[in-house]
Design an enzyme around this catalytic site. Sequence first.
Site, PDB file in Angstrom:
ATOM      1  CG  ASP A  17      51.140  28.008  38.623  1.00 30.27           C
ATOM      2  OD1 ASP A  17      50.050  28.366  39.083  1.00 30.27           O
ATOM      3  OD2 ASP A  17      51.886  28.747  37.948  1.00 30.27           O
ATOM      4  CD  GLU A  46      46.226  27.180  37.305  1.00 34.11           C
ATOM      5  OE1 GLU A  46      45.563  28.213  37.403  1.00 34.11           O
ATOM      6  OE2 GLU A  46      47.441  27.202  37.006  1.00 34.11           O
TER       7      GLU A  46
HETATM    8  C1  NOJ Z   1      47.972  30.173  38.381  1.00 32.62           C
HETATM    9  C2  NOJ Z   1      48.027  30.642  39.786  1.00 32.62           C
HETATM   10  O1  NOJ Z   1      46.965  30.074  40.497  1.00 32.62           O
HETATM   11  C3  NOJ Z   1      47.965  32.142  39.724  1.00 32.62           C
HETATM   12  O2  NOJ Z   1      47.749  32.716  40.987  1.00 32.62           O
HETATM   13  C4  NOJ Z   1      49.228  32.635  39.077  1.00 32.62           C
HETATM   14  O3  NOJ Z   1      49.155  34.033  38.908  1.00 32.62           O
HETATM   15  C5  NOJ Z   1      49.449  32.002  37.702  1.00 32.62           C
HETATM   16  N1  NOJ Z   1      49.173  30.604  37.695  1.00 32.62           N
HETATM   17  C6  NOJ Z   1      50.862  32.179  37.238  1.00 32.62           C
HETATM   18  O4  NOJ Z   1      51.739  31.412  38.020  1.00 32.62           O
END
Ligand code: NOJ
Length: 502
Positions: free
Chosen positions: A190, A244
């Site tokens: 993440d 990500e």
């Molecule tokens: C990316 C995640 O996919 C999202 O759903 C989340 O709100 C943010 N990161 C913060 O963790």
Amino acid sequence: MDIPWWRDAVVYEIYVRSFADASGDGVGDLAGVRQRLPYLKRLGVDAVWLTPFYPSPMADGGYDVADYRGVDPLFGSLDDFDDLVAEAHGLGLRVMVDVVPNHSSDQHPWFQAALRGEGRDRYIFRDTTNNWQSTFSGPAWTQAPDGQYYLHLFAPGQPDFNWRNPEVHEEFLDVLRFWLDRGVDGFRIDVAMGLYKAEGLPDVSDQSFKAASPVWGQPEVHGVYRDWRRLLDSYPGERMAVGEVWTDSLDDLALYVRPDELQQSFNFAWLQAPWSPTAFKQVIDDTLGAVPYATWVLSNHDVVRHRTRYGTADPGTGLARARAALLTTLALPGSAYLYQGEELGLPEVTDLPAEARQDPVFFQSEGKLPGRDGCRVPIPWTVDAPSYGFSPDSVEPWLPQPASFAELSVEKQEGDADSTLEFYRRALARRRELVEEIPYTLEWLDSPEGALFFTRGPLICAVNCGTHPVRLPDHDEVILASGPVKGGLLPADTAAWLRRAG
Ligand code: NOJ
């Protein structure tokens, strides 16, 4: 060279809260996922990625983790997790889990201790704030009871860790070991371009995801991924991680997938591209030029579902384009990440009432932004049952489903050759065969206006983003098409896989 499993894998994202509820409380859970593994096997994916199921007060749907080594009772238990992994592996499906290293929950014992004045250096506390904004709207700082402020790039319930503190490194290496020892095949990281913030936390003029931003993409973060890669490589079975990484350039993205860092990074340029052959070609060229192994993603739990994104006033157009985009995506070199429900052609649910909404984005923006609930509505499994079979009982699902979900349910589509579900099954089955015979490379063919043709060995993929039918290139066979292909013509908003002539 042996090809690692993840290079061409099709990974299915399970937003656990919304996939299948076995316990009957209106929220999806791990036992629900386990019951539906045969569905995923039959769909033809190689792996599943589970969004966070860890103990959490759910300030951000579980991306606010209070204990990195457990399962929230809402989702089940560690035994449920072990059973799920065992059963998935028994079916030949790999399992990836989310790791959330940029921030914890404010209920995490470390943050609770920090509030008491113990170990404050594990987070980012300051006497005065800077001008940084939360990604979810509003200031990125909240005042603690003793007057200091703490940084949170997301919700106030998600305090950012201080990665300049070595204790944070040790903790996350240990968290990764915990899940690797339980048999997970990979991690989705993440906010992978977060973690470090520029020394001195200078004010910013623009907080978007820029390489040179003090907020994101600090060079020190790469040391973390080099350590993580060494750890992954020390385990048998090609364990992997996908980041990500939101960046404004594919060259910045490439930094995360250097040979000693992450194996993969999401390529959000693909889902940001409009329905246009020039935009598609540009992203494909830039991606293949920038990264050794590409990934392609059209939808996830943070963005408007692509059927709706590509849609015009006519919902049929959105679906036709979504099906064509799938064939295009699955024909590209690299791995593809699917998001639950896209195989049913689910649209974004745009008319959720304010009182049903749960996403902190909606609340932090004081209702100015709709938030992401519209792509998180629970999956319809059956036509008639309450909650369309999402929950076993007549309990309300955590987000209301629209009546249109009945027609889109798995039960309705299963066995109907024209349905989107059966189309996905055919596409994934054909891809599995094709991947064996096509090279990783891609060559462009001359394409008529509005269309895009490319080839990989014996395969040609043709997609028509224009408004008129185009003539297909020479071919021996139509392997699969996303819509009706007749008389050698490819209609608008349609894609086809062809076997090259000769
Ligand atoms: C990316 C995640 O996919 C999202 O759903 C989340 O709100 C943010 N990161 C913060 O963790």
